[in-house]
Design a protein around this motif. Structure first.
Motif, PDB file in Angstrom:
ATOM      1  N   ALA A  87       1.488   4.805  10.772  1.00  0.00           N
ATOM      2  CA  ALA A  87       0.426   3.819  10.506  1.00  0.00           C
ATOM      3  C   ALA A  87       0.170   4.064   8.245  1.00  0.00           C
ATOM      4  O   ALA A  87       0.506   3.075   7.969  1.00  0.00           O
ATOM      5  CB  ALA A  87      -1.373   4.170  10.509  1.00  0.00           C
ATOM      6  N   VAL A  88       0.470   4.929   7.936  1.00  0.00           N
ATOM      7  CA  VAL A  88       0.271   6.019   6.351  1.00  0.00           C
ATOM      8  C   VAL A  88       2.059   5.741   6.168  1.00  0.00           C
ATOM      9  O   VAL A  88       1.744   5.453   5.274  1.00  0.00           O
ATOM     10  CB  VAL A  88       0.373   7.910   6.754  1.00  0.00           C
ATOM     11  CG1 VAL A  88       0.660   8.258   6.061  1.00  0.00           C
ATOM     12  CG2 VAL A  88      -1.201   7.902   7.690  1.00  0.00           C
ATOM     13  N   ALA A  89       2.681   5.563   6.717  1.00  0.00           N
ATOM     14  CA  ALA A  89       4.214   5.373   7.093  1.00  0.00           C
ATOM     15  C   ALA A  89       4.323   3.661   6.576  1.00  0.00           C
ATOM     16  O   ALA A  89       4.424   3.236   5.904  1.00  0.00           O
ATOM     17  CB  ALA A  89       5.380   5.717   7.820  1.00  0.00           C
ATOM     18  N   ALA A  90       4.306   2.726   7.321  1.00  0.00           N
ATOM     19  CA  ALA A  90       3.877   1.659   6.862  1.00  0.00           C
ATOM     20  C   ALA A  90       3.405   1.184   5.676  1.00  0.00           C
ATOM     21  O   ALA A  90       3.232   0.468   5.208  1.00  0.00           O
ATOM     22  CB  ALA A  90       3.127   0.509   8.232  1.00  0.00           C
ATOM     23  N   SER A  91       1.696   2.017   5.571  1.00  0.00           N
ATOM     24  CA  SER A  91       0.719   1.824   4.234  1.00  0.00           C
ATOM     25  C   SER A  91       0.962   2.024   3.450  1.00  0.00           C
ATOM     26  O   SER A  91       1.189   1.256   2.327  1.00  0.00           O
ATOM     27  CB  SER A  91      -0.546   1.930   4.722  1.00  0.00           C
ATOM     28  OG  SER A  91      -0.489   3.493   4.665  1.00  0.00           O
ATOM     29  N   VAL A  92       2.577   2.793   2.943  1.00  0.00           N
ATOM     30  CA  VAL A  92       3.022   3.001   2.254  1.00  0.00           C
ATOM     31  C   VAL A  92       4.315   2.690   1.748  1.00  0.00           C
ATOM     32  O   VAL A  92       4.914   1.604   0.407  1.00  0.00           O
ATOM     33  CB  VAL A  92       3.792   4.833   2.181  1.00  0.00           C
ATOM     34  CG1 VAL A  92       4.310   5.227   1.096  1.00  0.00           C
ATOM     35  CG2 VAL A  92       2.903   5.764   2.005  1.00  0.00           C
ATOM     36  N   ALA A  93       5.087   1.512   2.684  1.00  0.00           N
ATOM     37  CA  ALA A  93       6.250   0.845   2.494  1.00  0.00           C
ATOM     38  C   ALA A  93       5.629  -0.548   2.100  1.00  0.00           C
ATOM     39  O   ALA A  93       6.087  -1.054   1.339  1.00  0.00           O
ATOM     40  CB  ALA A  93       6.775   0.015   4.398  1.00  0.00           C
TER      41      ALA A  93
END
Length: 107
Positions: A87-93
């Protein structure tokens, strides 16, 4: 009115105030007379295009890598739960992609 050229003083004054760029006049070099050039936006557009490409490629790469890791049920960040790290990586992406699109919009 100038009888020889058929141009009024007002038109000449307006052309001089506009930087001497009358009809059929050649483009001036950057900085000549302090006049903004039609291609002057290229100087500002090049860094925006480069930054947009960097952000978009980073965001796309991170999003693809996150999806592959999540599909294999592997954590994106070691030591964190797979759901939280994805979730964190997808939001940063997504934020990087949005920033890249914003940079492209500045062109």
């Amino acid at each position: 009115m100038d009888g020889a050229a058929g141009v009024s003083e007002g038109a000449v004054g307006a052309a001089v105030r506009a930087g001497g760029q009358g009809p059929g006049a050649p483009l001036a070099t950057p900085g000549e007379g302090g006049v903004a050039q039609p291609l002057g936006n290229l100087v500002e557009a090049t860094p925006a295009a480069f930054a947009g490409a960097v952000f978009a490629l980073f965001g796309l790469g991170l999003l693809v890598w996150t999806a592959v890791r999540a599909r294999h049920r592997r954590p994106v960040y070691e030591g964190a739960s797979p759901a939280t790290s994805a979730a964190v990586a997808a939001s940063v992406a997504v934020a990087a992609l949005a920033l890249g699109l914003w940079c492209f919009g500045r062109i």
